[in-house]
Design a protein around this motif. Sequence first.
Motif, PDB file in Angstrom:
ATOM      1  N   ARG A  75       0.828  -1.206   0.000  1.00  0.00           N
ATOM      2  CA  ARG A  75       0.000   0.000   0.000  1.00  0.00           C
ATOM      3  C   ARG A  75       0.865   1.260   0.000  1.00  0.00           C
ATOM      4  O   ARG A  75       0.581   2.226  -0.727  1.00  0.00           O
ATOM      5  N   TRP A 105      -3.113 -12.103  -2.973  1.00  0.00           N
ATOM      6  CA  TRP A 105      -3.187 -13.394  -2.298  1.00  0.00           C
ATOM      7  C   TRP A 105      -1.857 -13.659  -1.602  1.00  0.00           C
ATOM      8  O   TRP A 105      -0.837 -13.055  -1.920  1.00  0.00           O
ATOM      9  N   LEU A 125     -11.462 -14.040  -8.025  1.00  0.00           N
ATOM     10  CA  LEU A 125     -11.979 -12.798  -7.447  1.00  0.00           C
ATOM     11  C   LEU A 125     -13.187 -12.296  -8.239  1.00  0.00           C
ATOM     12  O   LEU A 125     -14.193 -11.891  -7.647  1.00  0.00           O
ATOM     13  N   GLY A 129     -15.913 -12.857  -5.654  1.00  0.00           N
ATOM     14  CA  GLY A 129     -15.668 -11.718  -4.780  1.00  0.00           C
ATOM     15  C   GLY A 129     -14.488 -12.031  -3.870  1.00  0.00           C
ATOM     16  O   GLY A 129     -13.853 -13.087  -3.984  1.00  0.00           O
ATOM     17  N   PRO A 130     -14.189 -11.106  -2.951  1.00  0.00           N
ATOM     18  CA  PRO A 130     -13.029 -11.303  -2.072  1.00  0.00           C
ATOM     19  C   PRO A 130     -13.162 -12.522  -1.174  1.00  0.00           C
ATOM     20  O   PRO A 130     -14.184 -12.712  -0.513  1.00  0.00           O
ATOM     21  N   THR A 131     -12.127 -13.352  -1.201  1.00  0.00           N
ATOM     22  CA  THR A 131     -12.015 -14.533  -0.345  1.00  0.00           C
ATOM     23  C   THR A 131     -10.564 -14.597   0.116  1.00  0.00           C
ATOM     24  O   THR A 131      -9.710 -13.882  -0.421  1.00  0.00           O
ATOM     25  N   PHE A 135      -8.203 -11.527  -2.993  1.00  0.00           N
ATOM     26  CA  PHE A 135      -8.886 -10.409  -2.351  1.00  0.00           C
ATOM     27  C   PHE A 135      -8.380  -9.081  -2.895  1.00  0.00           C
ATOM     28  O   PHE A 135      -7.572  -9.055  -3.825  1.00  0.00           O
ATOM     29  N   THR A 136      -8.883  -7.987  -2.325  1.00  0.00           N
ATOM     30  CA  THR A 136      -8.544  -6.649  -2.786  1.00  0.00           C
ATOM     31  C   THR A 136      -7.953  -5.842  -1.635  1.00  0.00           C
ATOM     32  O   THR A 136      -8.013  -6.269  -0.473  1.00  0.00           O
ATOM     33  N   LYS A 138      -9.260  -3.200  -0.535  1.00  0.00           N
ATOM     34  CA  LYS A 138     -10.401  -2.730   0.251  1.00  0.00           C
ATOM     35  C   LYS A 138     -11.025  -3.845   1.079  1.00  0.00           C
ATOM     36  O   LYS A 138     -11.753  -3.574   2.028  1.00  0.00           O
ATOM     37  N   ALA A 139     -10.790  -5.086   0.694  1.00  0.00           N
ATOM     38  CA  ALA A 139     -11.343  -6.244   1.400  1.00  0.00           C
ATOM     39  C   ALA A 139     -10.215  -7.250   1.602  1.00  0.00           C
ATOM     40  O   ALA A 139     -10.170  -8.289   0.951  1.00  0.00           O
ATOM     41  N   GLU A 140      -9.295  -6.908   2.487  1.00  0.00           N
ATOM     42  CA  GLU A 140      -8.109  -7.720   2.704  1.00  0.00           C
ATOM     43  C   GLU A 140      -8.366  -8.892   3.650  1.00  0.00           C
ATOM     44  O   GLU A 140      -9.217  -8.812   4.530  1.00  0.00           O
ATOM     45  N   PHE A 141      -7.589  -9.925   3.449  1.00  0.00           N
ATOM     46  CA  PHE A 141      -7.546 -11.066   4.357  1.00  0.00           C
ATOM     47  C   PHE A 141      -6.096 -11.216   4.806  1.00  0.00           C
ATOM     48  O   PHE A 141      -5.175 -11.011   4.026  1.00  0.00           O
TER      49      PHE A 141
END
Length: 146
Positions: A75, A105, A125, A129-131, A135-136, A138-141
Amino acid sequence: MAYELAQVNIGRMRAPLDSPVMQDFMDGLAEVNAAADAAEGFVWRLVDGATGFRFWGDEWLIVNMSVWTDAEAFRAYVYGPAHRPFLQRRREWFAHLREAVTALWWVPAGERPTVEDAEKRLTLLREKGPTPEAFTMKAEFGPPAP
């Protein structure tokens, strides 16, 4: 086991790489790549990704892939002073795509993803969607548990 963050992003060129439309992009690519190589947390990048690989067999899609120590390092580079001007001008060079163009990922430390790996993650993705597998920002894992 330690993990690192892999990322792929693609762009559909508005014109051939050797066209006047893409000249500023191509002229700045070495500097942006050098900044990535020197960035804190940078691990690896696909060399010649913009010009040397076809993504999904499409000659108008170019690909960028890299691996970072963590999401914070990635980031910081993406929104940092070397890359942000490129990001702000992306619509001059690349068509807007409605589908996801960036996927993140986790890979085991030392593993280097292939273009085929990236195609699978971006497809996942787009389909689910985000898994944790794709993921993205904005929607991190987080990385898998040890």
